[in-house]
Design a protein around this motif. Sequence first.
Motif, PDB file in Angstrom:
ATOM      1  N   TRP B 153       0.827  -1.203   0.000  1.00 48.20           N
ATOM      2  CA  TRP B 153       0.000   0.000   0.000  1.00 48.20           C
ATOM      3  C   TRP B 153       0.859   1.250   0.000  1.00 48.20           C
ATOM      4  O   TRP B 153       1.803   1.352   0.762  1.00 48.20           O
ATOM      5  CB  TRP B 153      -0.905  -0.003   1.229  1.00 48.20           C
ATOM      6  N   GLY B 154       0.509   2.151  -0.840  1.00 49.88           N
ATOM      7  CA  GLY B 154       1.224   3.419  -0.833  1.00 49.88           C
ATOM      8  C   GLY B 154       2.195   3.569  -1.981  1.00 49.88           C
ATOM      9  O   GLY B 154       2.616   4.668  -2.296  1.00 49.88           O
ATOM     10  N   THR B 155       2.576   2.483  -2.628  1.00 50.90           N
ATOM     11  CA  THR B 155       3.410   2.614  -3.818  1.00 50.90           C
ATOM     12  C   THR B 155       2.502   2.412  -5.030  1.00 50.90           C
ATOM     13  O   THR B 155       2.041   1.311  -5.294  1.00 50.90           O
ATOM     14  CB  THR B 155       4.524   1.560  -3.837  1.00 50.90           C
ATOM     15  N   PRO B 156       2.245   3.511  -5.745  1.00 51.90           N
ATOM     16  CA  PRO B 156       1.212   3.512  -6.778  1.00 51.90           C
ATOM     17  C   PRO B 156       1.420   2.471  -7.870  1.00 51.90           C
ATOM     18  O   PRO B 156       0.468   1.895  -8.379  1.00 51.90           O
ATOM     19  CB  PRO B 156       1.299   4.931  -7.362  1.00 51.90           C
ATOM     20  N   ASP B 157       2.671   2.180  -8.194  1.00 50.98           N
ATOM     21  CA  ASP B 157       2.914   1.280  -9.320  1.00 50.98           C
ATOM     22  C   ASP B 157       2.888  -0.194  -8.912  1.00 50.98           C
ATOM     23  O   ASP B 157       3.183  -1.072  -9.693  1.00 50.98           O
ATOM     24  CB  ASP B 157       4.272   1.593  -9.951  1.00 50.98           C
ATOM     25  N   PRO B 324       8.941 -10.130 -15.197  1.00 45.15           N
ATOM     26  CA  PRO B 324       8.119  -9.160 -14.484  1.00 45.15           C
ATOM     27  C   PRO B 324       7.966  -9.591 -13.039  1.00 45.15           C
ATOM     28  O   PRO B 324       7.935 -10.784 -12.754  1.00 45.15           O
ATOM     29  CB  PRO B 324       6.781  -9.260 -15.220  1.00 45.15           C
ATOM     30  N   PRO B 325       7.877  -8.654 -12.106  1.00 39.46           N
ATOM     31  CA  PRO B 325       7.628  -9.052 -10.726  1.00 39.46           C
ATOM     32  C   PRO B 325       6.245  -9.684 -10.649  1.00 39.46           C
ATOM     33  O   PRO B 325       5.318  -9.239 -11.322  1.00 39.46           O
ATOM     34  CB  PRO B 325       7.671  -7.732  -9.963  1.00 39.46           C
ATOM     35  N   ASP B 326       6.129 -10.740  -9.872  1.00 38.35           N
ATOM     36  CA  ASP B 326       4.849 -11.427  -9.796  1.00 38.35           C
ATOM     37  C   ASP B 326       3.888 -10.657  -8.907  1.00 38.35           C
ATOM     38  O   ASP B 326       4.155 -10.433  -7.740  1.00 38.35           O
ATOM     39  CB  ASP B 326       5.057 -12.821  -9.213  1.00 38.35           C
ATOM     40  N   HIS B 327       2.793 -10.253  -9.507  1.00 41.27           N
ATOM     41  CA  HIS B 327       1.735  -9.592  -8.750  1.00 41.27           C
ATOM     42  C   HIS B 327       0.442 -10.359  -9.005  1.00 41.27           C
ATOM     43  O   HIS B 327      -0.053 -10.384 -10.124  1.00 41.27           O
ATOM     44  CB  HIS B 327       1.568  -8.142  -9.198  1.00 41.27           C
TER      45      HIS B 327
END
Lengths: 340, 340
Positions: B153-157, B324-327
Amino acid sequence: MPEKVTIADVARQAGVSRQTVSNVLNAPELVREETRERVRQAVEQLGYRVNQAARRMRTGRSRLLAVRIERTQDGMNVFDRFLHGLTESAAKAGYRVILYSADDDRSEIATFDDLLGAYEPDAFVLTSTHYGDVRTSWLEERGLAFVTFGRPWGTPDGGGHPWVDVDGAAGTAAATRRLAGAGHRRIGYIGWQEGSGVGDDRRSGWARTMKDLSGTTTGDTDGDKSGDTGVLERRTDGSTAEGEAAARELIAAGATALVCVSDSVALGATQAGVPVVGFDDTPVAAAIGLTSLSQPLSEAAACCVEVLTGRLDAPDGGSPGDGPPDHVLLEPSLVIRRTA
Amino acid sequence: MPEKVTIADVARQAGVSRQTVSNVLNAPELVREETRERVRQAVEQLGYRVNQAARRMRTGRSRLLAVRIERTQDGMNVFDRFLHGLTESAAKAGYRVILYSADDDRSEIATFDDLLGAYEPDAFVLTSTHYGDVRTSWLEERGLAFVTFGRPWGTPDGGGHPWVDVDGAAGTAAATRRLAGAGHRRIGYIGWQEGSGVGDDRRSGWARTMKDLSGTTTGDTDGDKSGDTGVLERRTDGSTAEGEAAARELIAAGATALVCVSDSVALGATQAGVPVVGFDDTPVAAAIGLTSLSQPLSEAAACCVEVLTGRLDAPDGGSPGDGPPDHVLLEPSLVIRRTA
DNA sequence: TCTGTTGGTTTGAACGTTCAAATCGAAGTA
DNA sequence: TACTTCGATTTGAACGTTCAAACCAACAGA
C-alpha cells in the motif's frame, strides 16, 4: 548483501582461537573473565550469530520444535492460539517452531521420519491425542523427545511420556456448579459420541457433579455410572444442528439448563432458549455472548516448552527415566457471558 | 535409535561415489540411466534422506520459509487458514515453514536478522502489509527473497517486489451488486478509519458500485469521490459494538442494506435488522448465518509458494529483475447465508 | 630438581553435503 | 598415430561449528 560473520571472524577480532569463542557462547565458566568480556564485545561489534546448520552438524541438535498444524475443521478450534503461545515460549528458550501437516496418524509418522532425516527437530509437540494413538509409541520406540498437548487416553497410569493437558472434567464440573448455583437442578449435557478421550473426560465432570448434587451419598466422586442422569444427556456428532436438536429433546425431558462439550453444539443449543455453557471459548462464543470454558492455551504452550527444554538441556542428554515424567494438568476458567 | 544414513552409505550400497549419488538427487540428467536406477534403489532400501543442515552448509540454502504468526486479536482473523495452506503448499515444493512472532515492524526486522544468522531461511512471507511498511525495504536492500500476502500500500505502481493479494474492492463490489439485485438502492457501508490500505480498498469497491448504480454517467468506474454516498457511510474502530451503532445510524439515514469491512462489525450490524454482508467469512459468520466474502486463502498461500520457489529455484539464483515481478490479485467469493 | 596438577587456551579432526577440478574410457578427427 | 572432444564418474576441498586431545604456564608438593 549481508556478509556472513563466522566464529573465526570473532576469534580474530578478539585475538583468541575459535574454540575460545565457542566456549564463551556455550560454556562461559571455562573462560577467564577478562577474555570472556573481550569476546563478548567482538560478538557484539560484528553482529555475530551462531550458524545453526553448522552447529547441528557437529552436535546433532537443531533447536527446532516440530508441530503439526491442524486442519481447521469448522473453524471453532483452539489450536492457533496454542500455536502462537508455543512460538513465543519457544523463542524465549532459544528454539524455533517448524510446521508440518498430516491427514492421519500414519502419514504423520511418515512425516516424522522425513523431518528427522532432513531437519532433525530436537522434539515434537503432538496435539489431538486419542485412544490407540500410535504416534507416541513410534516416538518412544526411537527414544525421541516429545510432549503431547493432551493426555494419553487409554493408558490408566497416565503414560510414560510427558504431557500437558487441560482438565475438561474440572471445567464442566465448574459449569455445572454454576448453573446449580443459579437454582437449576435438572441440568442436561450435550456431548460427543462415546470413545473420545476429551469428550468422555468433559462428560465425567458434569456426571460427577450431578451425582454430588443429587445427594444420594457422599464420597465416591469418581463414580461415573449414571443414575438418572442418562435421560438428561444426549450424544451428538458435534455439529451445531445436532446441538440444537439435542437441546430441544433435553428440554422436553425436563432440563432447565445445559452444559455442552463444545461451542459448536452450544451454539445450536442456545437456540432452545435455556441457559447454556459451551467449551473452548472460541471467537464464536465471544461473538454471540455464549458463556464458555476457556483453556489456558498460552500457559499450556509454555508448559510444553518448559517440559521439553528441561529434558533437552539436561546434562545426560535428556534420556527418559530421570525424575518423574512431567504431567501437567491445567484448569480451564469459566468466562461468564449472557447465556448463563 | 534411528541410525543415520548418509550419502556415503548409499554410495557404498550402490557401488558408486558420493558425488554420483548427489548428482542423482540434484542433477539426474548427468548420470547414466542405469546407474541412476541403481542409486535410486539404494536410496529406497536404506531410507536415505538428505541432511538439510549439511546441504545448507555447502549451498547456503535451507529450504525453510519464515512466516510471522499473527497475534489473534478478536479471534476473527483469517491468518491461520492461510498458514495452513502455506504449510501444505510449501511441503509439496520441498520446503518447510518456520514460525516467528513479533510485536511491531522494528522487532520483526530484528527477528529477520536473528533468523538469517541462525537458520538462514530461503525466503520470508510477510503478512499484514501497511502504509510505510519498513520491512519490505529492509529485505529489498539486502537482496533477500520474500513475498507479501497483501499489496504494498502506498506505492502507486504496485511495488517492485512480488506480492499476492485478494481484491477487496471486487469483493465489496460484488456484495453491493447482490444487494442491489435484491432491490436495494440505499446501501450503506461500515468501514474502518481512513488510512488502512485494506480498509480503503474494500471501501472503494462499494463506493464505485454505488456510483455506477446511481447512473450519473457511464464510464469512469475509477471515480471514488463520494457524491451522496457520504451520508451512507460510517467509519468505525472495527469493533462489534461500533458496528451496531453505525448500522443504526445508517438505517436512520435511510439505508436499507449494509456492506461491512469485516465480520466483526457485520456481527454488530446484524442486530439492526437489515440485510448485511460481512468480510472474511470467519467461523463467526458461518455460526450466525452471516453472508460474507470469503478469501481464497489456500490459493493465496499456494501462489506465495509458487512465486517464491519460482525465484529461488531459478538458475541465476533468483536475483530480482528477471522477468516481471509477480503480482497476483485473487477474487474473493460471496458466501450467501441468511443475512443477505 | 623433578613430577604432578590445574586453569586457560589452542589445534586438529569431524559432522554430511556439494562445488570445482581431475580422471578415465570411448569415440571422432586430422 | 596423435590429438580433441565428450560423457560419466571420482577425488579433494570446503562450508562453520564443536568435540577431544594437546599444549602451556604457573604453581604445589616431594
